[in-house]
Motif scaffolding. Structure first.
Motif, PDB file in Angstrom:
ATOM      1  N   ASN A 178       0.814  -1.212   0.000  1.00  0.00           N
ATOM      2  CA  ASN A 178       0.000   0.000   0.000  1.00  0.00           C
ATOM      3  C   ASN A 178       0.848   1.262   0.000  1.00  0.00           C
ATOM      4  OD1 ASN A 178      -2.481  -1.244  -0.050  1.00  0.00           O
ATOM      5  ND2 ASN A 178      -2.860  -1.064   2.144  1.00  0.00           N
ATOM      6  N   GLY A 179       1.908   1.275   0.792  1.00  0.00           N
ATOM      7  CA  GLY A 179       2.720   2.474   0.937  1.00  0.00           C
ATOM      8  C   GLY A 179       2.156   3.453   1.948  1.00  0.00           C
ATOM      9  N   GLN A 180       1.200   2.992   2.773  1.00  0.00           N
ATOM     10  CA  GLN A 180       0.547   3.875   3.734  1.00  0.00           C
ATOM     11  C   GLN A 180       0.901   3.542   5.181  1.00  0.00           C
ATOM     12  OE1 GLN A 180      -1.354   6.366   2.119  1.00  0.00           O
ATOM     13  NE2 GLN A 180      -0.869   7.289   4.089  1.00  0.00           N
ATOM     14  N   LYS A 185      -5.732   1.472   5.384  1.00  0.00           N
ATOM     15  CA  LYS A 185      -6.002   1.249   3.969  1.00  0.00           C
ATOM     16  C   LYS A 185      -5.185   2.243   3.152  1.00  0.00           C
ATOM     17  CE  LYS A 185     -10.760  -0.420   4.526  1.00  0.00           C
ATOM     18  NZ  LYS A 185     -12.177  -0.193   4.151  1.00  0.00           N
ATOM     19  N   ASP A 186      -4.980   1.921   1.874  1.00  0.00           N
ATOM     20  CA  ASP A 186      -4.273   2.837   0.985  1.00  0.00           C
ATOM     21  C   ASP A 186      -5.114   4.094   0.778  1.00  0.00           C
ATOM     22  OD1 ASP A 186      -2.456   3.908  -0.734  1.00  0.00           O
ATOM     23  OD2 ASP A 186      -2.346   2.159  -2.041  1.00  0.00           O
ATOM     24  N   LEU A 187      -4.474   5.252   0.828  1.00  0.00           N
ATOM     25  CA  LEU A 187      -5.194   6.518   0.680  1.00  0.00           C
ATOM     26  C   LEU A 187      -5.052   7.120  -0.713  1.00  0.00           C
ATOM     27  CD1 LEU A 187      -4.438   8.138   4.169  1.00  0.00           C
ATOM     28  CD2 LEU A 187      -6.483   6.903   3.436  1.00  0.00           C
ATOM     29  N   ASN A 188      -4.401   6.398  -1.622  1.00  0.00           N
ATOM     30  CA  ASN A 188      -4.407   6.794  -3.031  1.00  0.00           C
ATOM     31  C   ASN A 188      -4.499   5.530  -3.881  1.00  0.00           C
ATOM     32  OD1 ASN A 188      -1.766   5.683  -3.210  1.00  0.00           O
ATOM     33  ND2 ASN A 188      -0.835   7.660  -2.727  1.00  0.00           N
ATOM     34  N   ASN A 189      -4.537   5.700  -5.185  1.00  0.00           N
ATOM     35  CA  ASN A 189      -4.700   4.527  -6.047  1.00  0.00           C
ATOM     36  C   ASN A 189      -3.365   4.032  -6.602  1.00  0.00           C
ATOM     37  OD1 ASN A 189      -4.124   6.534  -7.840  1.00  0.00           O
ATOM     38  ND2 ASN A 189      -5.946   6.292  -9.114  1.00  0.00           N
ATOM     39  N   GLN A 190      -2.269   4.386  -5.914  1.00  0.00           N
ATOM     40  CA  GLN A 190      -0.936   3.957  -6.308  1.00  0.00           C
ATOM     41  C   GLN A 190      -0.409   2.919  -5.316  1.00  0.00           C
ATOM     42  OE1 GLN A 190       0.540   5.202  -9.098  1.00  0.00           O
ATOM     43  NE2 GLN A 190      -1.215   6.514  -9.508  1.00  0.00           N
ATOM     44  N   LYS A 191       0.352   1.988  -5.793  1.00  0.00           N
ATOM     45  CA  LYS A 191       0.996   0.989  -4.937  1.00  0.00           C
ATOM     46  C   LYS A 191       2.511   1.156  -4.979  1.00  0.00           C
ATOM     47  CE  LYS A 191      -2.598  -1.200  -3.428  1.00  0.00           C
ATOM     48  NZ  LYS A 191      -3.482  -0.024  -3.676  1.00  0.00           N
ATOM     49  N   ASP A 192       3.162   0.812  -3.868  1.00  0.00           N
ATOM     50  CA  ASP A 192       4.620   0.826  -3.809  1.00  0.00           C
ATOM     51  C   ASP A 192       5.174  -0.507  -4.293  1.00  0.00           C
ATOM     52  OD1 ASP A 192       4.426   3.312  -2.699  1.00  0.00           O
ATOM     53  OD2 ASP A 192       5.479   2.828  -0.847  1.00  0.00           O
ATOM     54  N   ILE A 193       6.264  -0.447  -5.025  1.00  0.00           N
ATOM     55  CA  ILE A 193       7.017  -1.642  -5.401  1.00  0.00           C
ATOM     56  C   ILE A 193       8.275  -1.662  -4.540  1.00  0.00           C
ATOM     57  CG2 ILE A 193       8.133  -2.942  -7.248  1.00  0.00           C
ATOM     58  CD1 ILE A 193       5.138  -2.591  -7.596  1.00  0.00           C
ATOM     59  N   VAL A 194       8.463  -2.747  -3.805  1.00  0.00           N
ATOM     60  CA  VAL A 194       9.601  -2.879  -2.904  1.00  0.00           C
ATOM     61  C   VAL A 194      10.428  -4.090  -3.333  1.00  0.00           C
ATOM     62  CG1 VAL A 194      10.357  -3.140  -0.511  1.00  0.00           C
ATOM     63  CG2 VAL A 194       8.229  -1.919  -1.019  1.00  0.00           C
ATOM     64  N   GLY A 195      11.727  -3.888  -3.476  1.00  0.00           N
ATOM     65  CA  GLY A 195      12.590  -4.991  -3.881  1.00  0.00           C
ATOM     66  C   GLY A 195      13.884  -5.022  -3.085  1.00  0.00           C
ATOM     67  N   ARG A 196      14.409  -6.216  -2.882  1.00  0.00           N
ATOM     68  CA  ARG A 196      15.692  -6.373  -2.182  1.00  0.00           C
ATOM     69  C   ARG A 196      16.414  -7.582  -2.758  1.00  0.00           C
ATOM     70  NH1 ARG A 196      17.293  -7.434   4.125  1.00  0.00           N
ATOM     71  NH2 ARG A 196      16.258  -9.409   3.719  1.00  0.00           N
ATOM     72  N   LYS A 215       4.220   6.141  -4.653  1.00  0.00           N
ATOM     73  CA  LYS A 215       3.590   7.433  -4.383  1.00  0.00           C
ATOM     74  C   LYS A 215       3.106   7.451  -2.947  1.00  0.00           C
ATOM     75  CE  LYS A 215       3.324   9.629  -8.488  1.00  0.00           C
ATOM     76  NZ  LYS A 215       3.695  11.037  -8.734  1.00  0.00           N
ATOM     77  N   GLY A 216       3.511   8.469  -2.189  1.00  0.00           N
ATOM     78  CA  GLY A 216       3.040   8.611  -0.829  1.00  0.00           C
ATOM     79  C   GLY A 216       1.813   9.509  -0.751  1.00  0.00           C
ATOM     80  N   HIS A 217       1.125   9.432   0.381  1.00  0.00           N
ATOM     81  CA  HIS A 217      -0.014  10.304   0.673  1.00  0.00           C
ATOM     82  C   HIS A 217       0.258  10.940   2.027  1.00  0.00           C
ATOM     83  CE1 HIS A 217      -4.256  11.602   0.391  1.00  0.00           C
ATOM     84  NE2 HIS A 217      -4.240  11.477   1.718  1.00  0.00           N
ATOM     85  N   ALA A 218       0.537  12.242   2.037  1.00  0.00           N
ATOM     86  CA  ALA A 218       1.010  12.918   3.241  1.00  0.00           C
ATOM     87  C   ALA A 218      -0.047  12.912   4.342  1.00  0.00           C
ATOM     88  CB  ALA A 218       1.394  14.355   2.907  1.00  0.00           C
ATOM     89  N   GLY A 231      -2.501  15.552   2.982  1.00  0.00           N
ATOM     90  CA  GLY A 231      -3.473  14.976   2.058  1.00  0.00           C
ATOM     91  C   GLY A 231      -3.021  14.941   0.617  1.00  0.00           C
ATOM     92  N   GLU A 232      -1.858  15.478   0.311  1.00  0.00           N
ATOM     93  CA  GLU A 232      -1.361  15.474  -1.064  1.00  0.00           C
ATOM     94  C   GLU A 232      -0.616  14.172  -1.378  1.00  0.00           C
ATOM     95  OE1 GLU A 232       0.973  18.805  -2.223  1.00  0.00           O
ATOM     96  OE2 GLU A 232      -0.445  20.291  -1.452  1.00  0.00           O
ATOM     97  N   ASN A 233      -0.701  13.739  -2.629  1.00  0.00           N
ATOM     98  CA  ASN A 233       0.098  12.618  -3.103  1.00  0.00           C
ATOM     99  C   ASN A 233       1.439  13.146  -3.612  1.00  0.00           C
ATOM    100  OD1 ASN A 233      -1.999  10.798  -2.603  1.00  0.00           O
ATOM    101  ND2 ASN A 233      -2.899  11.150  -4.614  1.00  0.00           N
TER     102      ASN A 233
END
Length: 343
Positions: A178-180, A185-196, A215-218, A231-233
């Motif tokens: 989600n990135g949140q 719950k996610d507060l925008n319609n973007q998802k984070d991709i995390v890799g290691r 994309k974050g949601h402040a 509230g900004e992305n």
């Protein structure tokens, strides 16, 4: 007639006795199965802190009180739960995981974000009483030092695929999250991709890197990034590269981290060493640098020295001194002591 009635009564009693024995046996089997498949663990970290910043403060404190439960549903399927009782109680982790192959495992739920070497490590084993380096706390969203992301214990909700390749020469993690942060719950319609991706060329050496792209949601305003409002992305990207050395005389973990939130770039670096001077006694030293805004040079360097003594397996007492050297504002001194007990 009396003999017939007595015989029937004896048969009836015998039936109830056999039934009771069967029920007892079944109950014991269930209990033994649960013992084999359910593991309960927990730990607490309590201590004392003196800080001479802003007039000074000293207090006894509870760092963490954690309960963990894992259940082995089948040989390949498990579930895991972690709860924090300290301060305001909250669920830290709750996920289910399935092992398709040693090289492919899938995890769904809430868990540690696999960014950096340090964030996935349990506080039970991190050498510093403050736990993680400044840059890891900030860029992984652990302690709320990044107001835009908030305090999320370095965890998030999502789906992850991970495993070991080529006889454990390489380990990988790839997740959609989600990135949140935790319990949200996610507060925008973007998802984070995390890799290691970590390489293990030698038994005592691991090296690799990790990234977060999303994309974050402040959730709050930040003095380090005033262009982004509540509230900004905004663009929220991170990457890291580092290595660990694990030997009999010394353990070393070092890493460089960088981030970009909107137009603001940040970076950090740490090197932490644990020198095993006696079988149960370690000398701890750490260099820890963070610049939250490279343009404004909002940076701080912490120098840490201390001792830790393992008085029982997984149980230790620690004492540490930290000199906080700030580029802006006055430097300060931090003295901490902590005891950790775990079962």
């Amino acid at each position: 007639m009396k003999h017939i009635l007595l015989s029937c009564l004896l048969l009836l009693c015998g039936g109830y006795t056999l039934k009771a024995q069967e029920n007892t046996k079944t109950a014991n089997e269930v209990i033994n199965t649960l013992k084999e498949r359910i593991t309960l663990q927990g730990y607490a970290q309590v201590g004392y802190t003196y800080d001479d910043q802003n007039g000074g403060s000293n207090t006894f404190d509870i760092k963490r009180v954690i309960f963990m439960a894992s259940g082995q549903i089948t040989d390949k399927w498990l579930c895991y739960f972690m709860y924090s009782f300290a301060n305001t109680g909250k669920i830290l982790e709750a996920y289910t995981e399935y092992k398709f192959l040693p090289e492919i495992k899938v995890r769904l739920g809430q868990f540690k974000t696999m960014y950096t070497f340090e964030n996935p490590i349990s506080p039970c084993y991190v050498e510093l009483i403050n736990c993680y380096a400044q840059s890891v706390n900030y860029l992984a969203g652990i302690d709320g030092s990044d107001p835009l992301y908030g305090s999320n214990s370095g965890r998030d909700l999502g789906l992850m695929v991970y495993g070991d390749l080529f006889d454990k020469l390489i380990s990988y993690n790839l997740a959609v999250m989600n990135g949140q942060g935790i319990n949200k719950k996610d507060l925008n319609n973007q998802k984070d991709i995390v890799g290691r991706l970590i390489f293990h060329p030698l038994k005592w050496l691991s090296a690799g890197g990790s990234f977060i792209k999303g994309k974050g949601h402040a959730v709050a305003a930040s003095a380090y990034n005033p262009e982004i409002g509540i509230g900004e992305n905004y663009t929220r990207n991170r990457w890291s590269a580092g290595a660990t050395i694990t030997t009999t005389p010394v353990d070393i973990r070092t890493e460089y981290l960088a981030g970009k939130d909107g137009n603001v770039k940040s970076e950090g670096y740490y090197c932490t060493a644990s020198v095993h001077v006696l079988p149960k006694l370690d000398v701890i030293a750490s260099y820890d640098y963070l610049n939250k805004n490279k343009t404004a040079a909002d940076k701080q360097t912490n120098y840490v020295a201390g001792l830790q003594y393992w008085f029982y397996p997984k149980c230790r007492v620690q004492a540490q001194y930290t000199y906080c050297d700030r580029h802006k504002g006055e430097s300060s001194n931090l003295i901490q002591a902590q005891i950790q007990v775990r079962f």
